[in-house]
Design a protein around this motif. Structure first.
Motif, PDB file in Angstrom:
ATOM      1  N   TYR A  61      43.887  55.862  60.101  1.00 32.28           N
ATOM      2  CA  TYR A  61      44.296  56.272  61.453  1.00 32.28           C
ATOM      3  C   TYR A  61      44.998  57.625  61.398  1.00 32.28           C
ATOM      4  O   TYR A  61      44.667  58.550  62.151  1.00 32.28           O
ATOM      5  N   VAL A  62      45.961  57.754  60.521  1.00 37.59           N
ATOM      6  CA  VAL A  62      46.718  59.004  60.401  1.00 37.59           C
ATOM      7  C   VAL A  62      45.812  60.144  59.963  1.00 37.59           C
ATOM      8  O   VAL A  62      45.912  61.270  60.473  1.00 37.59           O
ATOM      9  N   ALA A  63      44.907  59.864  59.023  1.00 36.57           N
ATOM     10  CA  ALA A  63      44.024  60.911  58.508  1.00 36.57           C
ATOM     11  C   ALA A  63      43.106  61.446  59.599  1.00 36.57           C
ATOM     12  O   ALA A  63      42.971  62.667  59.779  1.00 36.57           O
ATOM     13  N   LEU A  64      42.483  60.547  60.350  1.00 44.42           N
ATOM     14  CA  LEU A  64      41.554  60.991  61.387  1.00 44.42           C
ATOM     15  C   LEU A  64      42.293  61.688  62.524  1.00 44.42           C
ATOM     16  O   LEU A  64      41.834  62.716  63.043  1.00 44.42           O
ATOM     17  N   ALA A  65      43.446  61.154  62.931  1.00 45.71           N
ATOM     18  CA  ALA A  65      44.237  61.807  63.976  1.00 45.71           C
ATOM     19  C   ALA A  65      44.693  63.186  63.513  1.00 45.71           C
ATOM     20  O   ALA A  65      44.729  64.143  64.306  1.00 45.71           O
ATOM     21  N   GLY A  66      45.024  63.322  62.233  1.00 44.43           N
ATOM     22  CA  GLY A  66      45.426  64.618  61.683  1.00 44.43           C
ATOM     23  C   GLY A  66      44.285  65.620  61.703  1.00 44.43           C
ATOM     24  O   GLY A  66      44.483  66.796  62.050  1.00 44.43           O
ATOM     25  N   VAL A  67      43.093  65.169  61.330  1.00 45.00           N
ATOM     26  CA  VAL A  67      41.919  66.046  61.366  1.00 45.00           C
ATOM     27  C   VAL A  67      41.652  66.502  62.799  1.00 45.00           C
ATOM     28  O   VAL A  67      41.383  67.682  63.054  1.00 45.00           O
TER      29      VAL A  67
END
Length: 226
Positions: A61-67
């Protein structure tokens, strides 16, 4: 069962993509989606929502939101630089006119709000999120102010859309077998509603026609005594 089978195939296909490929496509599409002109034809929200269906942990979740946030900031930053470099010429150009004056006016209205919340909130507005950065650059808005609120809007947008996509995915994966019957039921109800409305309109039209005919002949409508 066709819809549920399609959903199953879709989830299987997107789950099979390596994470780096998925995130790379999302990032590229979102950079393009937040760029002036290109952003009008690139379905960035749809791409992010689709990618969010693969989220299965807090880390993903954090990775995709960060991207999503980073790509949005890059795209909007590019729009700001274009506005700062070329100014009103972009709006007056043929592609700028193709966008439509009403979209430029809408973006101006957002920017004239004068608050950081208006700039951050523009990320959630279709079309405007591509035009507001250009206008901000044209008006020479301070870079720090623009970058701060653009970053805030991008982060919030990424968190919200990834959350929506992952939540919808969880619901559909657990209830895909119900989607087909549900859609069928809704379609049947819609058809019945249309038929009822048409019948009512036809009856009213016939009554109005009879009343008009009676008025034209000078006769009075017959009232039944019960």
């Amino acid at each position: 069962m066709v819809i549920s089978d399609w959903l199953g195939s879709f989830f299987a296909m997107i789950d099979a993509l390596p994470a780096w490929q998925l995130y790379g496509v999302v990032g590229l599409m979102l950079v393009m989606e937040t760029s002036v002109l290109i952003g009008l034809v690139t379905p960035g929200e749809v791409v992010l929502l689709a990618a969010a269906t693969t989220v299965g942990s807090a880390g993903e979740y954090v990775a995709l939101a960060g991207v999503a946030a980073a790509a949005s900031m890059v795209g909007q930053g590019g729009g700001y630089l274009l506005g700062r470099q070329f100014g009103p010429r972009i709006r007056l150009s043929r592609p700028g006119q193709w966008i439509g004056e009403h979209n430029w006016v809408r973006a101006e209205a957002v920017l004239r709000g004068g608050t950081g919340r208006a700039i951050a909130g523009s990320r959630f507005l279709a079309v405007a999120h591509s035009l507001v950065p250009v206008l901000a650059g044209t008006l020479r808005m301070p870079v720090r102010r623009f970058a701060l609120y653009t970053a805030l809007g991008a982060v919030l947008w990424g968190v919200v859309y990834v959350g929506l996509g992952s939540a919808a995915s969880a619901a559909l994966r657990h209830a895909a077998h119900l989607v087909g019957p549900t859609v069928t039921g809704v379609a049947v109800a819609a058809v019945l509603a249309v038929l009822v409305v048409r019948a009512v309109r036809k009856r009213r039209a016939e009554s109005a026609a009879r009343a008009s005919l009676l008025q034209g002949t000078g006769e009075q409508p017959v009232t039944r005594v019960r």
